[in-house]
Scaffold this motif. Sequence first.
Motif, PDB file in Angstrom:
ATOM      1  N   LEU A  94     -15.478  -6.793  -9.488  1.00 24.55           N
ATOM      2  CA  LEU A  94     -15.273  -6.115  -8.216  1.00 24.55           C
ATOM      3  C   LEU A  94     -14.136  -6.705  -7.396  1.00 24.55           C
ATOM      4  O   LEU A  94     -13.206  -5.996  -6.996  1.00 24.55           O
ATOM      5  N   LEU A  95     -14.176  -8.026  -7.178  1.00 23.67           N
ATOM      6  CA  LEU A  95     -13.184  -8.623  -6.292  1.00 23.67           C
ATOM      7  C   LEU A  95     -11.794  -8.665  -6.915  1.00 23.67           C
ATOM      8  O   LEU A  95     -10.818  -8.244  -6.289  1.00 23.67           O
ATOM      9  N   VAL A  96     -11.677  -9.156  -8.143  1.00 25.87           N
ATOM     10  CA  VAL A  96     -10.365  -9.199  -8.807  1.00 25.87           C
ATOM     11  C   VAL A  96      -9.848  -7.784  -9.029  1.00 25.87           C
ATOM     12  O   VAL A  96      -8.660  -7.501  -8.824  1.00 25.87           O
ATOM     13  N   GLY A  97     -10.743  -6.880  -9.437  1.00 25.40           N
ATOM     14  CA  GLY A  97     -10.342  -5.486  -9.627  1.00 25.40           C
ATOM     15  C   GLY A  97      -9.864  -4.849  -8.346  1.00 25.40           C
ATOM     16  O   GLY A  97      -8.858  -4.134  -8.325  1.00 25.40           O
ATOM     17  N   SER A  98     -10.580  -5.116  -7.242  1.00 22.92           N
ATOM     18  CA  SER A  98     -10.188  -4.559  -5.946  1.00 22.92           C
ATOM     19  C   SER A  98      -8.853  -5.126  -5.489  1.00 22.92           C
ATOM     20  O   SER A  98      -7.992  -4.402  -4.983  1.00 22.92           O
ATOM     21  N   ALA A  99      -8.679  -6.429  -5.656  1.00 22.63           N
ATOM     22  CA  ALA A  99      -7.421  -7.066  -5.256  1.00 22.63           C
ATOM     23  C   ALA A  99      -6.246  -6.535  -6.069  1.00 22.63           C
ATOM     24  O   ALA A  99      -5.131  -6.378  -5.561  1.00 22.63           O
ATOM     25  N   ALA A 100      -6.503  -6.223  -7.345  1.00 25.64           N
ATOM     26  CA  ALA A 100      -5.430  -5.739  -8.219  1.00 25.64           C
ATOM     27  C   ALA A 100      -5.086  -4.277  -7.967  1.00 25.64           C
ATOM     28  O   ALA A 100      -4.016  -3.806  -8.374  1.00 25.64           O
ATOM     29  N   SER A 101      -5.968  -3.551  -7.284  1.00 29.53           N
ATOM     30  CA  SER A 101      -5.777  -2.108  -7.127  1.00 29.53           C
ATOM     31  C   SER A 101      -4.548  -1.742  -6.302  1.00 29.53           C
ATOM     32  O   SER A 101      -4.024  -0.624  -6.419  1.00 29.53           O
ATOM     33  N   SER A 102      -4.053  -2.662  -5.488  1.00 29.20           N
ATOM     34  CA  SER A 102      -2.907  -2.348  -4.638  1.00 29.20           C
ATOM     35  C   SER A 102      -1.574  -2.519  -5.370  1.00 29.20           C
ATOM     36  O   SER A 102      -0.521  -2.218  -4.816  1.00 29.20           O
TER      37      SER A 102
END
Length: 205
Positions: free
Chosen positions: A132-140
């Motif tokens: 969740l966190l790494v994926g969310s951070a990478a989404s931008s």
Amino acid sequence: MHQMIYFQGMALGLGLIVAIGAQNAHVLKEALKGHYAFLIATICFVSDALLIAIGVSGAGKIVERWSFIVPVLSMLACFVLLFYGLDHLKMAYKKTSKLNIEDAGKSDLKKSVLKTFVITFLNPHVYLDTVLLVGSAASSYSSKNRALFAFGAMSASFLWFYTLSLIPKLFSKKLKSPRVWQGIDLAIGLVMISLSFDFFKRIEF
């Protein structure tokens, strides 16, 4: 620019993984025994890398289908990073972190491997951090830069687990010092808060 994205991924990865928890204590304890240290470190690293890849690729699919959700994911990452950062600063201030490693007897290979999988995959924080966190951070980031960011996070896992497995005696003595953990908590807190503000500046509403 590309190097910065890689090191941001690595900084986030280290901030999430370099903390006292069941997984790190297990790896270090097995390394102290001198039994299966490399195998256990490999299981932990490969598991982290797999979950990070799932998180980042999942973020990429979300971006492609529902681009409007990117700001939401980015804000989520910012808030979680800020919370983690403040929590580490709190632990540094109160000096609450400590590493307790006991039971240095002989390990059974099957039990050690099974325990490694249980500690890794039955821990909800693992999914929160890697998926969740790494994926969310990478989404931008763009698809190419997402891969670079993920590689940086994976590199952090690689460096941390194999460091624990290769120099256990020297490292464990350092990690038993409350002052060392106070410094680690302080550094992690500052890095997390810095990443939170950096991600927030890049959000496009």
